[in-house]
Motif scaffolding. Structure first.
Motif, PDB file in Angstrom:
ATOM      1  N   LYS A  88       0.708  -1.200   0.045  1.00 46.03           N
ATOM      2  CA  LYS A  88       0.014  -0.159  -0.036  1.00 46.03           C
ATOM      3  C   LYS A  88       0.908   1.293  -0.189  1.00 46.03           C
ATOM      4  O   LYS A  88       0.329   2.373   0.086  1.00 46.03           O
ATOM      5  N   VAL A  89       2.265   1.289  -0.205  1.00 48.32           N
ATOM      6  CA  VAL A  89       3.055   2.430  -0.095  1.00 48.32           C
ATOM      7  C   VAL A  89       2.838   3.184  -1.421  1.00 48.32           C
ATOM      8  O   VAL A  89       2.872   2.635  -2.457  1.00 48.32           O
ATOM      9  N   SER A  90       2.280   4.228  -1.430  1.00 48.30           N
ATOM     10  CA  SER A  90       2.027   5.128  -2.668  1.00 48.30           C
ATOM     11  C   SER A  90       2.476   6.427  -2.499  1.00 48.30           C
ATOM     12  O   SER A  90       2.843   6.811  -1.470  1.00 48.30           O
ATOM     13  N   LYS A  91       2.187   7.184  -3.358  1.00 52.16           N
ATOM     14  CA  LYS A  91       2.592   8.678  -3.579  1.00 52.16           C
ATOM     15  C   LYS A  91       1.559   9.451  -2.336  1.00 52.16           C
ATOM     16  O   LYS A  91       2.148  10.287  -1.516  1.00 52.16           O
ATOM     17  N   TYR A 130      12.358  -5.349  -1.805  1.00 50.75           N
ATOM     18  CA  TYR A 130      12.187  -4.646  -2.979  1.00 50.75           C
ATOM     19  C   TYR A 130      13.485  -4.201  -3.465  1.00 50.75           C
ATOM     20  O   TYR A 130      13.876  -4.174  -4.916  1.00 50.75           O
ATOM     21  N   ALA A 131      14.365  -3.921  -2.454  1.00 52.73           N
ATOM     22  CA  ALA A 131      15.531  -3.349  -2.663  1.00 52.73           C
ATOM     23  C   ALA A 131      16.730  -4.234  -3.230  1.00 52.73           C
ATOM     24  O   ALA A 131      17.428  -4.310  -4.254  1.00 52.73           O
ATOM     25  N   TRP A 132      16.339  -5.665  -2.575  1.00 52.64           N
ATOM     26  CA  TRP A 132      17.419  -7.034  -3.175  1.00 52.64           C
ATOM     27  C   TRP A 132      16.842  -7.395  -4.439  1.00 52.64           C
ATOM     28  O   TRP A 132      17.989  -7.554  -5.301  1.00 52.64           O
ATOM     29  N   ASP A 133      15.707  -7.079  -4.789  1.00 47.04           N
ATOM     30  CA  ASP A 133      15.396  -7.805  -6.101  1.00 47.04           C
ATOM     31  C   ASP A 133      15.626  -6.676  -7.248  1.00 47.04           C
ATOM     32  O   ASP A 133      15.375  -6.840  -8.312  1.00 47.04           O
ATOM     33  N   GLY A 134      15.642  -5.254  -6.780  1.00 52.75           N
ATOM     34  CA  GLY A 134      16.109  -4.071  -7.801  1.00 52.75           C
ATOM     35  C   GLY A 134      15.028  -3.764  -8.426  1.00 52.75           C
ATOM     36  O   GLY A 134      15.262  -3.244  -9.567  1.00 52.75           O
ATOM     37  N   ALA A 162       7.120   5.859  -5.643  1.00 54.59           N
ATOM     38  CA  ALA A 162       6.910   6.112  -4.056  1.00 54.59           C
ATOM     39  C   ALA A 162       7.772   5.028  -3.352  1.00 54.59           C
ATOM     40  O   ALA A 162       8.319   5.433  -1.956  1.00 54.59           O
ATOM     41  N   LYS A 163       7.787   3.807  -3.667  1.00 56.38           N
ATOM     42  CA  LYS A 163       8.380   2.489  -2.674  1.00 56.38           C
ATOM     43  C   LYS A 163      10.084   2.975  -2.896  1.00 56.38           C
ATOM     44  O   LYS A 163      10.669   2.690  -1.779  1.00 56.38           O
ATOM     45  N   LEU A 164      10.304   3.579  -4.083  1.00 56.31           N
ATOM     46  CA  LEU A 164      11.881   3.880  -4.241  1.00 56.31           C
ATOM     47  C   LEU A 164      12.107   5.058  -3.075  1.00 56.31           C
ATOM     48  O   LEU A 164      13.465   4.987  -2.430  1.00 56.31           O
ATOM     49  N   ASP A 165      11.388   5.915  -3.025  1.00 54.40           N
ATOM     50  CA  ASP A 165      11.342   7.021  -2.113  1.00 54.40           C
ATOM     51  C   ASP A 165      11.380   6.701  -0.917  1.00 54.40           C
ATOM     52  O   ASP A 165      12.130   7.177   0.185  1.00 54.40           O
ATOM     53  N   PHE A 166      10.565   5.623  -0.494  1.00 57.47           N
ATOM     54  CA  PHE A 166      10.468   5.266   0.838  1.00 57.47           C
ATOM     55  C   PHE A 166      11.821   4.354   1.241  1.00 57.47           C
ATOM     56  O   PHE A 166      12.198   4.626   2.299  1.00 57.47           O
ATOM     57  N   ILE A 167      12.398   3.578   0.231  1.00 56.61           N
ATOM     58  CA  ILE A 167      13.579   3.157   0.861  1.00 56.61           C
ATOM     59  C   ILE A 167      14.521   4.132   0.792  1.00 56.61           C
ATOM     60  O   ILE A 167      15.510   3.936   1.795  1.00 56.61           O
TER      61      ILE A 167
END
Length: 269
Positions: free
Chosen positions: A55-58, A212-216, A222-227
Motif C-alpha cells: 500500500k506504499v504510494s505517493k 524490493y531493494a534486493w530484487d532491484g 513512491a516505494k523507491l522514495d520510501f527505501i
C-alpha cells in the motif's frame, strides 16, 4: 520476557524470499502500541485498514515514513531480517518437493541464529521469548502442529548451544535433567492476525522494503522514495548485508553451502 513478531515476504516474481521480525521487551509493548495508534489516528480516518508494503504510494508516503520515524525513535525496538536466494534452493531434491517444510527449516535457522547471538554476544541470558507468527492461511489447523514442532526444535537447539554449558560452568555439576526447567526459553509460538497487530504491520513494511531493494525493482517511485528515506535515516543500504552484531536494523543474507542445501531440521524430542 521478549516478544518476537515474524512475517515473511515472498512475491511470486521475485528472486528473494525474506523473513522479517520485530523484537521488543514485553513490558514495552503497551507503550509502543499507544504511540502507534496515536500516530495512526492522526494520519488515517479509521482503523479498518493496516500498514502494508503493497500500500506504499505517493499519497501515503509521508504517513508511512512517520511510522518508520516512530520505529527509529524507540531504542527498545529492533528489526531483523533474513534474505534467502530462492534460485539457490532446490526444494524438489532436498525437501522432497515440500516447500512448506523448507519454509519452517529456514525460519528455524533465522530465529535460532538471532537468539544465540543475543545470548552469546549481547549478554541477554536467562530470558524467555514469546513468538508471534503472522497467520499464513486462515483456518489452517496444521499450522499449530508445525509451530509446536518449531518450538521444540528451537528449545532443543538453544539448550545445547547456550543454556546447558553455561549452567554447568556456573554450577560445577552436570544436570542434563534441568532442561525441563532452564532449557525452554521459547515459551510459545502462535499465529496472529496482522490487522490487530501493529508490530506485524511494521514488519511487513520493513521486510517488503528490503525485498524490493534486493530484487532491484524500479516500478514504483513512491516505494523507491520510501527505501531512500529508510536508508538515509539509518545510514545503510537495504540491498546489502549489515554487520553481524548491528542493531536496530539487521539484514542477514543466508549463504547456502552444499551440505546446507538440505537445511537439516533437527527432529523434536
Amino acid at each position: 520476557m521478549r516478544y518476537i513478531f515474524v512475517d515473511e515476504s515472498r512475491i511470486t516474481q521475485s528472486r528473494y524470499q525474506l523473513f522479517g521480525s520485530l523484537w521488543l521487551p514485553r513490558e514495552k509493548q503497551e507503550e509502543f502500541r499507544n504511540k502507534f495508534w496515536d500516530l495512526w489516528d492522526k494520519k488515517f480516518a479509521s482503523r479498518k485498514s493496516e500498514l502494508k508494503w503493497t500500500k506504499v504510494s505517493k499519497n501515503k508516503l509521508n504517513s508511512y515514513e512517520m511510522f518508520i520515524r516512530l520505529f527509529s525513535l524507540n531504542p527498545y525496538l529492533d528489526f531483523r531480517c533474513l534474505v534467502l536466494d530462492k534460485h539457490a534452493v532446490d526444494y524438489k531434491e532436498y525437501h522432497g518437493g515440500d516447500e512448506e517444510l523448507g519454509f519452517y527449516k529456514f525460519l528455524y535457522f533465522f530465529i535460532s541464529r538471532n537468539l544465540e547471538k543475543d545470548y552469546k554476544f549481547r549478554g541477554i541470558k536467562e530470558n524467555f521469548y514469546q513468538i508471534f507468527m503472522h497467520r499464513r492461511r486462515m483456518g489452517d489447523k496444521a499450522e499449530w502442529g508445525r509451530l509446536s514442532d518449531l518450538k521444540k526444535v528451537l528449545n532443543n537447539r538453544l539448550w545445547k548451544s547456550c543454556f546447558y554449558n553455561d549452567f554447568n560452568n556456573r554450577s560445577g555439576i552436570k544436570f542434563p535433567s534441568h532442561q525441563d526447567l532452564l532449557g525452554k526459553p521459547i515459551r510459545n509460538i502462535e499465529p496472529v492476525d496482522s490487522h490487530y497487530c501493529p508490530e506485524v504491520q511494521l514488519v511487513d513494511v520493513l521486510t517488503g522494503a528490503v525485498g524490493y531493494a534486493w530484487d532491484g525493482f524500479q516500478t514504483s517511485p513512491a516505494k523507491l522514495d520510501f527505501i531512500e528515506y529508510v536508508e538515509n535515516l539509518f545510514g545503510l543500504r537495504l540491498n546489502q548485508e549489515t554487520p553481524y552484531l548491528s542493531e536496530k536494523i539487521n539484514i542477514w543474507k543466508f549463504k547456502l553451502k552444499e551440505k546446507q542445501k538440505s537445511a537439516s531440521y533437527p527432529t523434536p524430542r
